[in-house]
Design a protein around this motif. Structure first.
Motif, mmCIF file in Angstrom:
data_model
loop_
_atom_site.group_PDB
_atom_site.id
_atom_site.type_symbol
_atom_site.label_atom_id
_atom_site.label_comp_id
_atom_site.label_asym_id
_atom_site.label_seq_id
_atom_site.Cartn_x
_atom_site.Cartn_y
_atom_site.Cartn_z
ATOM 1 N N SER A 67 22.438 60.148 47.525
ATOM 2 C CA SER A 67 22.753 60.337 48.771
ATOM 3 C C SER A 67 23.710 61.634 48.685
ATOM 4 C CB SER A 67 23.614 59.203 49.059
ATOM 5 O OG SER A 67 24.774 58.630 48.841
ATOM 6 N N SER A 68 25.345 61.463 47.445
ATOM 7 C CA SER A 68 26.401 62.168 47.865
ATOM 8 C C SER A 68 26.144 63.959 47.287
ATOM 9 C CB SER A 68 26.999 62.053 46.230
ATOM 10 O OG SER A 68 26.960 62.207 45.181
ATOM 11 N N ARG A 69 24.747 64.192 47.002
ATOM 12 C CA ARG A 69 24.289 65.389 47.127
ATOM 13 C C ARG A 69 22.826 65.719 47.723
ATOM 14 N NH1 ARG A 69 25.162 63.031 42.439
ATOM 15 N NH2 ARG A 69 22.593 63.375 41.007
ATOM 16 N N LEU A 70 22.223 64.530 48.189
ATOM 17 C CA LEU A 70 21.266 65.032 49.259
ATOM 18 C C LEU A 70 20.992 64.201 50.397
ATOM 19 C CD1 LEU A 70 18.466 63.785 46.362
ATOM 20 C CD2 LEU A 70 19.148 65.881 47.018
ATOM 21 N N GLY A 71 20.142 64.686 50.735
ATOM 22 C CA GLY A 71 20.533 64.355 52.666
ATOM 23 C C GLY A 71 19.361 63.064 53.028
ATOM 24 N N ALA A 72 19.415 62.568 53.755
ATOM 25 C CA ALA A 72 18.355 61.025 53.890
ATOM 26 C C ALA A 72 16.950 61.648 53.857
ATOM 27 C CB ALA A 72 19.227 60.780 55.724
ATOM 28 N N ALA A 73 16.513 62.841 54.017
ATOM 29 C CA ALA A 73 15.156 63.363 54.262
ATOM 30 C C ALA A 73 14.388 62.675 52.517
ATOM 31 C CB ALA A 73 14.450 64.240 54.972
ATOM 32 N N ARG A 74 15.572 63.963 51.791
ATOM 33 C CA ARG A 74 15.481 63.477 50.398
ATOM 34 C C ARG A 74 15.347 62.132 49.735
ATOM 35 N NH1 ARG A 74 15.865 68.080 46.919
ATOM 36 N NH2 ARG A 74 15.809 66.626 45.130
ATOM 37 N N VAL A 75 16.381 61.874 50.630
ATOM 38 C CA VAL A 75 16.742 59.849 49.914
ATOM 39 C C VAL A 75 15.521 59.188 50.062
ATOM 40 C CG1 VAL A 75 18.299 57.945 49.721
ATOM 41 C CG2 VAL A 75 18.820 60.590 49.678
ATOM 42 N N ARG A 76 15.368 59.132 51.525
ATOM 43 C CA ARG A 76 13.796 58.300 52.065
ATOM 44 C C ARG A 76 12.221 58.950 50.703
ATOM 45 N NH1 ARG A 76 13.008 60.730 56.730
ATOM 46 N NH2 ARG A 76 13.852 59.322 57.760
ATOM 47 N N GLN A 77 12.755 60.106 50.687
ATOM 48 C CA GLN A 77 11.148 60.556 49.789
ATOM 49 C C GLN A 77 11.178 59.646 48.904
ATOM 50 O OE1 GLN A 77 10.934 65.189 48.932
ATOM 51 N NE2 GLN A 77 9.792 65.502 50.569
ATOM 52 N N GLU A 78 12.830 60.104 47.746
ATOM 53 C CA GLU A 78 12.954 58.921 46.472
ATOM 54 C C GLU A 78 12.022 57.986 46.150
ATOM 55 O OE1 GLU A 78 16.190 60.316 44.025
ATOM 56 O OE2 GLU A 78 15.732 62.513 44.472
ATOM 57 N N ARG A 105 28.566 68.783 54.730
ATOM 58 C CA ARG A 105 29.253 69.667 54.234
ATOM 59 C C ARG A 105 30.135 69.985 52.952
ATOM 60 N NH1 ARG A 105 32.829 67.533 57.600
ATOM 61 N NH2 ARG A 105 31.288 69.107 59.999
ATOM 62 N N GLU A 106 29.882 68.426 52.289
ATOM 63 C CA GLU A 106 31.414 68.146 50.911
ATOM 64 C C GLU A 106 30.199 69.270 49.639
ATOM 65 O OE1 GLU A 106 33.260 67.455 47.972
ATOM 66 O OE2 GLU A 106 33.845 67.757 50.252
ATOM 67 N N VAL A 107 28.864 69.039 49.930
ATOM 68 C CA VAL A 107 27.522 70.446 49.311
ATOM 69 C C VAL A 107 28.016 71.438 49.499
ATOM 70 C CG1 VAL A 107 25.432 70.493 48.885
ATOM 71 C CG2 VAL A 107 26.124 67.601 49.032
ATOM 72 N N THR A 131 16.483 72.124 51.896
ATOM 73 C CA THR A 131 15.865 71.813 50.569
ATOM 74 C C THR A 131 16.194 70.214 50.507
ATOM 75 O OG1 THR A 131 16.477 73.052 49.265
ATOM 76 C CG2 THR A 131 14.680 74.164 50.406
ATOM 77 N N ARG A 132 17.622 70.231 50.376
ATOM 78 C CA ARG A 132 17.810 69.109 49.561
ATOM 79 C C ARG A 132 18.485 67.803 50.457
ATOM 80 N NH1 ARG A 132 19.090 72.062 47.101
ATOM 81 N NH2 ARG A 132 19.334 72.977 45.131
ATOM 82 N N GLY A 133 16.840 67.942 51.637
ATOM 83 C CA GLY A 133 17.183 66.805 52.694
ATOM 84 C C GLY A 133 17.656 66.224 53.584
ATOM 85 N N PHE A 134 18.822 67.993 54.238
ATOM 86 C CA PHE A 134 19.611 67.385 54.923
ATOM 87 C C PHE A 134 18.979 67.865 56.428
ATOM 88 C CE2 PHE A 134 22.740 67.525 51.981
ATOM 89 C CZ PHE A 134 23.675 66.386 51.633
ATOM 90 N N GLY A 135 19.142 67.043 57.850
ATOM 91 C CA GLY A 135 18.921 66.937 58.915
ATOM 92 C C GLY A 135 18.855 68.822 59.691
ATOM 93 N N ALA A 136 18.728 69.258 59.890
ATOM 94 C CA ALA A 136 18.302 70.826 60.970
ATOM 95 C C ALA A 136 19.381 70.438 61.859
ATOM 96 C CB ALA A 136 17.321 70.843 61.929
ATOM 97 N N GLU A 137 20.393 69.178 62.671
ATOM 98 C CA GLU A 137 21.258 69.542 63.071
ATOM 99 C C GLU A 137 22.417 69.664 62.187
ATOM 100 O OE1 GLU A 137 23.100 70.055 66.756
ATOM 101 O OE2 GLU A 137 21.539 69.818 66.095
#
Length: 153
Positions: A67-78, A105-107, A131-137
């Motif tokens: 989660s420190s490197r990926l957005g919720a969408a990518r974590v969900r995929q994994e 913001r941190e990434v 591409t890291r799965g963070f939301g568009a907003e």
């Protein structure tokens, strides 16, 4: 004793020693080593009964590591790829969404650290975060810098 002689349970324990695995992952990885039908299922049942295979720990492990490197969408995929309970996955991902912008913001800060100089650079930064799965907003706010800096809770 050669590697071929290790029991299915032994192989599963070896994999679990490296990191948490879901039952579905262990089935996928060990299927080729099953010599009699039902043998793998029985071994995994025993490991699950003893608490060696624990779906909640798998979820927590993935969320903690990624989660420190990926957005919720990518974590969900994994998590979905591990064959975990959809409801448990949804709950874990919902917990991440509150910190999505701060994590994005941190990434972004580690990778870029300064606002885009032109449209091409803006596009590159946006694509990187998407591409890291963070939301568009969240991505839009981070790259534009419109987010309130001290509202990171």
């Amino acid at each position: 004793m050669g590697f071929d002689e290790i029991s299915l349970k032994g192989r599963a324990l070896r994999l679990l020693a490296g990191r948490e695995h879901s039952r579905a992952e262990l089935q996928r990885k060990l299927r080729a080593h099953e010599t009699t039908p039902g043998e793998l299922s029985q071994a995994l049942d025993e490991l699950e009964a003893k608490g060696f295979i624990n779906e909640q720990r798998v979820i927590e492990s993935v969320v903690h590591r990624r989660s420190s490197r990926l957005g919720a969408a990518r974590v969900r995929q994994e998590l979905q790829a591990k064959g975990l309970d959809p409801q448990a996955v949804a709950e874990a991902v919902a917990g991440l969404q509150g910190s999505e912008e701060a994590r994005a913001r941190e990434v972004w800060r580690k990778k870029f650290g300064e606002p885009p100089r032109d449209a091409a650079e803006h596009g590159r930064q946006v694509r990187f975060l998407l591409t890291r799965g963070f939301g568009a907003e969240a991505v839009r706010r981070v790259v534009r810098g419109t987010a309130v800096q001290d509202d990171e809770g």
